[in-house]
Design an enzyme around this catalytic site. Structure first.
Site, PDB file in Angstrom:
ATOM      1  N   HIS A 295       0.828  -1.221   0.000  1.00 30.42           N
ATOM      2  CA  HIS A 295       0.000   0.000   0.000  1.00 30.42           C
ATOM      3  C   HIS A 295       0.853   1.258   0.000  1.00 30.42           C
ATOM      4  CE1 HIS A 295       0.247   0.962   4.414  1.00 30.42           C
ATOM      5  NE2 HIS A 295       0.267  -0.348   4.580  1.00 30.42           N
ATOM      6  N   ASP A 307       6.213   0.996   6.427  1.00 28.50           N
ATOM      7  CA  ASP A 307       4.786   0.677   6.364  1.00 28.50           C
ATOM      8  C   ASP A 307       4.082   1.723   5.507  1.00 28.50           C
ATOM      9  OD1 ASP A 307       2.264  -0.374   6.841  1.00 28.50           O
ATOM     10  OD2 ASP A 307       2.059   0.551   8.805  1.00 28.50           O
ATOM     11  N   GLU A 341      -5.388   1.841   2.758  1.00 27.55           N
ATOM     12  CA  GLU A 341      -5.211   0.619   3.548  1.00 27.55           C
ATOM     13  C   GLU A 341      -5.339   0.890   5.037  1.00 27.55           C
ATOM     14  OE1 GLU A 341      -3.043  -2.366   5.935  1.00 27.55           O
ATOM     15  OE2 GLU A 341      -2.622  -0.224   5.722  1.00 27.55           O
ATOM     16  N   GLU A 342      -4.700   1.956   5.508  1.00 27.56           N
ATOM     17  CA  GLU A 342      -4.653   2.203   6.945  1.00 27.56           C
ATOM     18  C   GLU A 342      -6.027   2.457   7.550  1.00 27.56           C
ATOM     19  OE1 GLU A 342      -2.211   1.527   8.612  1.00 27.56           O
ATOM     20  OE2 GLU A 342      -0.365   1.895   7.517  1.00 27.56           O
ATOM     21  N   ASP A 367       3.460  -6.394   3.366  1.00 21.14           N
ATOM     22  CA  ASP A 367       3.021  -5.337   4.279  1.00 21.14           C
ATOM     23  C   ASP A 367       3.311  -5.728   5.725  1.00 21.14           C
ATOM     24  OD1 ASP A 367       1.919  -3.034   5.312  1.00 21.14           O
ATOM     25  OD2 ASP A 367      -0.151  -3.721   5.160  1.00 21.14           O
ATOM     26  N   HIS A 438       3.859   2.587  12.704  1.00 22.83           N
ATOM     27  CA  HIS A 438       2.934   3.686  13.011  1.00 22.83           C
ATOM     28  C   HIS A 438       3.557   4.739  13.928  1.00 22.83           C
ATOM     29  CE1 HIS A 438      -0.913   1.072  12.141  1.00 22.83           C
ATOM     30  NE2 HIS A 438      -0.066   1.141  11.119  1.00 22.83           N
TER      31      HIS A 438
END
Length: 475
Positions: A295, A307, A341-342, A367, A438
């Protein structure tokens, strides 16, 4: 669209956060016996060894050496983080389409995806009692704002939802801090997901959650959280492991704690984004395709290099490698860089709705980090597993010949989990993945050029063979 988004969001936590994290804890299933795989098919697969050697050599030692990292670094340095709904993400997508044209890839286009647009804004948490101190916080995705004057309230610290339930009479009007013990990402992420709901149910005015990570250098970690329509939406944010433990120690001593929380977080109307789609078109059955993916969107902190910039780029650059080497398989190799995606696998849901699933040979996704590659994690039939196992034997010199069977093989591709389509994700030595996940620590410093080369070589080799074989991978 809102109701559809809520459905996607539910599936997101089912698949993306909870399920993919369990992959790190699950035991590999027995690979079983592949003696019944025909000798002719095994011979056909072994015949791809010269092509695999060519891909591996040119990517890890030859003219493509270091290029996945260089392309990713140029992209990351230019755009940084790319949260869904932002102009920066759309500019990043435009850039990828332009770079794909530069490499003369086939069928370069964006496919529409409607994504939410959550904006963090300014945020601050100041400890007022027992002493003045500014806590390091990071609002959780989808959070509402505090009032303009902020929220000043006494603090209640708990270590579990069960403790909160048992002490529910103490929670009204307070900021509840969850100082849960980290067990694993799959088990502990429920605190990030449901903290605001559980706290609101007992009358709390806000919630703060220990970041879901096994390691911290005073680094908060964000991520999406889920409200309930049945209770009031209260502001919610992550705090560092260190601060959560400190607040817990003071609370246990009976020390009065007071915090002022200020957050400007808000949700704007949804906007149209795009999945980025490029391919090396097949020479015989171009409508059939192997899908490789990652992504392109990220959180609004750090740089989104791990990420999932690197996962997206090993997929995208694999098509560049095949194109530049003149390797055109019978079926198409299609790279899809997902959007949204998130916030709930939104790009994957859109792609699934728009494309005939019978045309898909296999769905592959990276991912869960691009650390030292080890092989593949796979979900599919016994015969398909045996074919993948034979293919990975060709990559023994690269050290990427491991095969793990699991029902949890990624995030976006799990949208197809019940469709009978083979699924595969990159197996890599990602024990440190959740250290950076994150957070502001997700930068290019996490990525290694030589390791990315190996990831790309594995990805391009497997994708090419599966797209070129005489048979479709069994379902």
């Amino acid at each position: 669209m809102f109701q559809k988004f809520k459905l996607n969001l539910f599936l997101f936590f089912t698949f993306n956060e909870l399920q993919c994290a369990l992959l790190y804890e699950s035991n590999a299933l027995q690979l079983g016996n592949c003696d019944d795989l025909s000798l002719s098919l095994k011979s056909e697969i072994r015949g791809y060894q010269p092509i695999v050697n060519k891909i591996v050599k040119t990517v890890t030692q030859g003219k493509f050496k270091g290029q996945t990292w260089e392309e990713l670094a140029t992209f990351i340095d230019k755009f940084g983080s790319r949260i869904s709904g932002s102009e920066n993400l759309e500019n990043a997508i435009d850039y990828m389409l332009q770079r794909s044209s530069h490499y003369n890839l086939d069928r370069i286009h964006g496919e529409p995806v409607t994504v939410p647009h959550w904006v963090r804004g300014k945020e601050e948490a100041i400890l007022l009692k027992p002493r003045h101190f500014t806590l390091n916080i990071m609002g959780l995705g989808g959070s509402v704002a505090t009032p303009k004057e902020g929220i000043t309230a006494p603090v209640m610290v708990v270590e579990s939802f069960e403790e909160l339930k048992n002490r529910s009479m103490e929670a009204k009007g307070k900021i509840v801090v969850f100082a849960e013990t980290y067990v694993s990402y799959g088990k502990s992420v429920v605190y990030r997901q449901y903290a605001a709901v559980r706290a609101a149910e007992v009358g709390a005015v806000a919630s703060l959650v220990r970041s879901i990570t096994p390691f911290s250098i005073n680094s908060p970690h964000t991520g999406w959280q889920d409200y309930s329509e049945k209770v009031k939406k209260i502001p919610t944010a992550a705090i560092t492991v260190e601060d959560a433990q400190w607040l817990l120690r003071m609370h246990r001593r009976g020390i009065e704690i007071e915090i002022k929380l200020y957050m400007e977080a808000h949700t704007l109307p949804s906007v149209q984004s795009r999945n980025t789609v490029v391919e090396v078109s097949g020479s015989k059955d171009p409508e059939k395709f192997v899908l490789i993916s990652g992504h392109l969107d990220s959180w609004d902190v750090g740089q989104g290099a791990m990420d999932d910039g690197a996962g997206a780029f090993i997929s995208w650059y694999s098509t560049v490698v095949l194109k530049k080497l003149g390797l055109r398989p019978k079926r198409t190799v299609r790279a899809v860089l997902w959007s949204g995606e998130e916030e709930g696998l939104i790009g994957a849901f859109a792609f699934r709705a728009a494309h005939n699933k019978s045309d898909i040979v296999i769905l592959m996704e990276s991912d869960e980090g691009t650390f030292m590659p080890q092989g593949l994690t796979f979900k599919g039939t016994a015969k398909a597993k045996c074919i993948i196992q034979e293919i990975l034997k060709l990559l023994e010199p690269l050290g990427t010949n491991q095969l793990v069977l699991s029902d949890d093989v990624g995030s976006d591709i799990m949208v197809w989990a019940n469709d009978g389509i083979p699924l595969a994700s990159l197996k890599n030595a990602n024990e440190r993945y959740f250290w950076f996940h994150h957070s502001d620590g997700d930068t290019m410093a996490v990525e290694n050029p030589d390791v990315l080369d190996k990831c790309t070589a594995l990805w391009a080799s497997v994708a090419y063979i599966l797209a070129d074989m005489s048979i479709m991978l069994p379902r």
